[in-house]
Design a protein around this motif. Sequence first.
Motif, short mmCIF file in Angstrom:
data_model
loop_
_atom_site.label_atom_id
_atom_site.label_comp_id
_atom_site.label_asym_id
_atom_site.label_seq_id
_atom_site.Cartn_x
_atom_site.Cartn_y
_atom_site.Cartn_z
N ALA A 87 -7.09 -36.56 27.17
CA ALA A 87 -6.44 -35.30 26.83
C ALA A 87 -5.06 -35.22 27.46
N SER A 88 -4.18 -34.51 26.81
CA SER A 88 -2.91 -34.25 27.46
C SER A 88 -3.11 -33.02 28.33
N ALA A 89 -2.58 -33.09 29.52
CA ALA A 89 -2.87 -32.04 30.47
C ALA A 89 -1.61 -31.59 31.16
N GLU A 90 -1.62 -30.33 31.52
CA GLU A 90 -0.47 -29.83 32.25
C GLU A 90 -0.97 -29.01 33.42
N VAL A 91 -0.25 -29.10 34.50
CA VAL A 91 -0.70 -28.43 35.71
C VAL A 91 -0.57 -26.93 35.56
N LEU A 92 -1.66 -26.24 35.81
CA LEU A 92 -1.62 -24.78 35.77
C LEU A 92 -1.36 -24.22 37.15
N GLY A 93 -1.92 -24.88 38.15
CA GLY A 93 -1.71 -24.38 39.49
C GLY A 93 -2.36 -25.29 40.51
N LYS A 94 -1.77 -25.31 41.68
CA LYS A 94 -2.34 -26.09 42.77
C LYS A 94 -2.90 -25.11 43.78
#
Length: 670
Positions: free
Chosen positions: A364-371
């Motif tokens: 899947a392509s993923a993007e950081v939502l939060g750390k």
Amino acid sequence: MAGLLVSSAAAHVLLLISATTLLGGVLVGSEPTQDKQALLAFLSQTPHASRLQWNASSSACNWVGVECDPTRSYVYSLRLPGVGLVGPIPPATLGRLSQLRILSLRSNRLTGELPSDLSNLTLLRNLYLQGNALSGGFPTSLTQLPRLGRLDLSSNNFTGPIPFSVNNLTHLTGLFIQNNQFSGALPSINPPGLDAFNVSNNRLNGSIPASLAKFPASSFAGNLQLCGGPLPSCSPFFPSPAPSPSISPNPPIPVQKTKKSKKLATGLIIAIAVGAALIGFLLLMFLIVCLRRRRGRQASKTPKPAGAAAAGAAGAAAAGGSFEAGTSSSKEDITGGSVEAERNRLVFFEGGGYSFDLEDLLRASAEVLGKGSVGTSYKAVLEEGTTVVVKRLKDVGVGKREFEGQMGVLGKVKHDNVVPLRAFYFSKDEKLLVFDYYPAGSLSALLHGTRSSGRTPLDWDNRLRIAITAGRGLAYLHESSKVVHGNIKSSNVLLGPDQSGRVSDFGLNPLFGTATPPNRMAGYRAPEVLETRKVTFKSDVYSFGVLLLELLTGKSPNQASLGDEGIDLPRWVQSVVREEWTAEVFDVELMRYHNIEEEMVQLLQIAMSCVATVPDQRPNMAEVVRMMEDMNRGETTDDGLRQSSDDPSKGSDGQTPTTESRTPPIGVTP
Ligand SMILES: *[C@@H]1O[C@H](CO)[C@@H](O)[C@H](O)[C@H]1NC(C)=O
Ligand SMILES: *[C@@H]1O[C@H](CO)[C@@H](O)[C@H](O)[C@H]1NC(C)=O
Ligand SMILES: *[C@@H]1O[C@H](CO)[C@@H](O)[C@H](O)[C@H]1NC(C)=O
Ligand SMILES: *[C@@H]1O[C@H](CO)[C@@H](O)[C@H](O)[C@H]1NC(C)=O
Ligand SMILES: *[C@@H]1O[C@H](CO)[C@@H](O)[C@H](O)[C@H]1NC(C)=O
Ligand SMILES: *[C@@H]1O[C@H](CO)[C@@H](O)[C@H](O)[C@H]1NC(C)=O
């Protein structure tokens, strides 16, 4: 007239005559008078090489680079490549060529922004501006050209984001914007006929939208951090820490002769560009997954005692490539005896309706939502289009058995105001949790905005609704599930489609044993937790009280800007209220709504009781919810949510009312 007729094809004679008569009988040679003026204005204001000379006393249609329509009544195309044009394109010149179909000014030394009147070229089909030094943002005037088919802005100095309005260009077949300084994420560009596309060598980041994934990797190369599509997956699961020494740096390509070898080969090519460390991880992980799957398949082939039959079937389903979610992998599989064969598989809970497996997730392509303090959350878009949130836990302090035990508890939590846990994955190296994705984002983003997007004001009714609904979710966790949330904060309250609050990220503290990260819950942490390092129902109530104060004040509890340094939000509110400045604590944004002071003060009192220093003095969550529901009884609808009564967006277009029209806040002495 005779000379004119000689040079024209006989078929055009009649048209010509009528055209020239209409133009007032201009006999010096048929030509587009207005377009000629525009062209002359352009050339006179734009420095250029001396070889480009347009003789004002001859027809514009005979000029170098100018092509007219057959009736010579308008300029059809203008091509001036490499003629040494210097400086900005003057406004109100080329924009007047209202019938222009093709414009090429490539390979000059044009600078500055494009004039906005290019949007008047509504018939333009091809625009070639590559190889200049044009700057500014993506020229939005161009997104208003409905016929545009080829757009080449490559090798300029354009900056800023690529606007979604590119999709306005429904006839677009080629978009070339490589070699600029465009930044931000790639929008989902999807004109039906788009067959050529290049955004390489910009400063784009984020995941490549599915609509563009069909273009080759070289269309995307050389950007800041694009991923997914033809580039390596944005898979969150390999965030390139230095490869651990146990990992062989040799990519195990020769070993792989399966269908995966192609994927690995392309992966390798890109790896050279992107960085060997990251790919080393990727390859190894793929190998591990493959080997384990193979092992699982073999295990499922060997005869089994009856108790493991279900697990064997599940393994076979995985080997076949499609995994029926929620059926074979319900709670029984977790707690039952078949755990062994379930190893290294995503374990789904009932009711999610998802069907994907770990490999889908890895692709899947993923993007950081939060750390966060316990891990990083990603928005993962699976190939079939499903979007989920994957939380990748770090520093998990318990073994598999306890982990699965806790998952069994959390997976059973089902409430409208609680974000359900859909699946989990446990291996030695990875612990993943899968949740639904909430596009409306979190209360924190709504209240404080995000860096990327601004924010719209959150009105009082919505704040109250979110407070009550989130409170219900938390009370359910406490009363029915006996689960301590352990991390109540505004970024863990997500917004459902109806603007109701849903608590997420609950019940994870037991996974970290005593090693609860110290900065977890900063700003929301009850005082006693600092010493005991244990979260309780009452410490949840404290955190919820801080959340209410956040809603009331509009201030973020973990921001340092609360007047004196080092003071937390409850203490700050206490100090202000003690000085009898009650009105001062409230979010100025709320001051534009009328007749809400009483409710605000009531909610403030509830919040203050929640943040009592002594745990026993705090109410329990069920009481907190009841108090909030009682607050605005009479105006409530059946579900306790008040109808929006004073929504400024209805009347005033978001204008702030004048000071006079504002009801004076209580507690203020003039
Ligand atoms: C411009 O065209 C006119 C008529 O065709 C001609 O007499 C004149 O010499 C030309 N001027 C230049 C600078 O070429
Ligand atoms: C562009 O079109 C608008 C509206 O038709 C007109 O007012 C404006 O003058 C035009 N600009 C130029 C440069 O022709
Ligand atoms: C999209 O195109 C329409 C006309 O085709 C135009 O009116 C509108 O302004 C365009 N939108 C943008 C954002 O360019
Ligand atoms: C591009 O723009 C940047 C800053 O906007 C400037 O420093 C740089 O010189 C420009 N490059 C060219 C080729 O014009
Ligand atoms: C893209 O870059 C911008 C600015 O550098 C940053 O704020 C944003 O978080 C990045 N987005 C992703 C998905 O990495
Ligand atoms: C995209 O542009 C870059 C740089 O000009 C070039 O190297 C690459 O081959 C192009 N890719 C495609 C698919 O046209």
